[in-house]
Design a protein around this motif. Sequence first.
Motif, PDB file in Angstrom:
ATOM      1  N   ALA A  33       0.842  -1.194   0.000  1.00 40.36           N
ATOM      2  CA  ALA A  33       0.000   0.000   0.000  1.00 40.36           C
ATOM      3  C   ALA A  33       0.880   1.248   0.000  1.00 40.36           C
ATOM      4  N   SER A  34       0.397   2.292  -0.654  1.00 40.52           N
ATOM      5  CA  SER A  34       1.159   3.530  -0.783  1.00 40.52           C
ATOM      6  C   SER A  34       0.339   4.700  -0.251  1.00 40.52           C
ATOM      7  N   LEU A  35       0.951   5.876  -0.235  1.00 34.74           N
ATOM      8  CA  LEU A  35       0.246   7.077   0.177  1.00 34.74           C
ATOM      9  C   LEU A  35      -0.906   7.382  -0.775  1.00 34.74           C
ATOM     10  N   GLY A  36      -0.725   7.068  -2.059  1.00 35.51           N
ATOM     11  CA  GLY A  36      -1.801   7.276  -3.030  1.00 35.51           C
ATOM     12  C   GLY A  36      -3.039   6.465  -2.695  1.00 35.51           C
ATOM     13  N   ASP A  37      -2.843   5.243  -2.197  1.00 37.78           N
ATOM     14  CA  ASP A  37      -3.989   4.422  -1.791  1.00 37.78           C
ATOM     15  C   ASP A  37      -4.707   5.043  -0.598  1.00 37.78           C
ATOM     16  N   ALA A  38      -3.939   5.560   0.356  1.00 42.47           N
ATOM     17  CA  ALA A  38      -4.547   6.204   1.518  1.00 42.47           C
ATOM     18  C   ALA A  38      -5.304   7.464   1.117  1.00 42.47           C
ATOM     19  N   ILE A  39      -4.747   8.230   0.177  1.00 44.64           N
ATOM     20  CA  ILE A  39      -5.420   9.435  -0.307  1.00 44.64           C
ATOM     21  C   ILE A  39      -6.729   9.079  -1.002  1.00 44.64           C
ATOM     22  N   ALA A  40      -6.698   8.035  -1.827  1.00 48.89           N
ATOM     23  CA  ALA A  40      -7.928   7.593  -2.502  1.00 48.89           C
ATOM     24  C   ALA A  40      -8.984   7.160  -1.489  1.00 48.89           C
ATOM     25  N   SER A  41      -8.557   6.482  -0.430  1.00 51.93           N
ATOM     26  CA  SER A  41      -9.492   6.049   0.597  1.00 51.93           C
ATOM     27  C   SER A  41     -10.100   7.244   1.334  1.00 51.93           C
ATOM     28  N   GLU A  42      -9.254   8.219   1.687  1.00 54.32           N
ATOM     29  CA  GLU A  42      -9.766   9.392   2.403  1.00 54.32           C
ATOM     30  C   GLU A  42     -10.660  10.249   1.517  1.00 54.32           C
TER      31      GLU A  42
END
Length: 284
Positions: A33-42
């Motif tokens: 998992a990357s920061l991009g995945d966390a951003i998409a989730s948020e």
Amino acid sequence: MTTPAPQAPYQPPQDRQGASGGFYHSPIPVRRASLGDAIASEWTKIRSVRSTMWTLGVMIVLLLGIGLLSAFVVSASEADLEGTPVLSLGFFGVLLGSICVITLGVLTIASEYGTGMIRTTLTACPSRSRVLTAKAIVFFLLSFVITTVMTTVVGVLQSAMVDGAEPTGDDWLRSTVGVGLYIAMLGLLSLALGALIRHSAGAITIMIAVVLLPLVLAMFMFSESLAGLQQALFEYSIPNQLGAFYDASVTTSGPTGWEPLWIMLGVTAVAMAAAYLTLDRRDV
């Protein structure tokens, strides 16, 4: 009496042999998992909850309604605005609209602690710093874009309705992009406080006090011994700093131009650093 046949030892799915003798491989690609995945989730979370629609919707109504109403009153009264920036009429709508951004900033993280959703979030993304960074990026960009677009629209309409001093390029930049950055930073400060307090009502109350209380206290300081403190409260109160972007400060001294943005940037950076530190050290 028959003896049951012995069962084969359990093997995880990825280690089971197929009919051809090879090992099983999942057709779904597996990656870290990357920061991009966390951003998409948020982003999915913030646009799917009703609090976002209500807070930003009320903010848009305040910016448009108060901005256009003030322009209409001034144009109808035929007041002489020679030397007065027309864009300064948008100050009152932005000041009230900032309360909506503060509320959304706190709810972006504090509401998850209230509902227990934060446990699910941190289970899906164990890196707490990545979760907070993703929330900060999504919220900052959303509030900045909406504030900048709406202040630009209101400024254009006010300039068309009211005859006054022609705004310069720097006036336009400060009253749109500058105000958008300042309000987004103020909302980010609210998000950091929500991460520290972990209680929606408490954090919102504290932030509203931070915005309004210094100016209110300064108005009731009549003692000569408190003159210095009164002047400082007037100069560095958030309404006065916000007014500096419109050349409509409460006092003739204090931060001017882009200085309020650097002050808010420093305060927000300290609050976010404290939020990162406590998030890693406290249990959910």
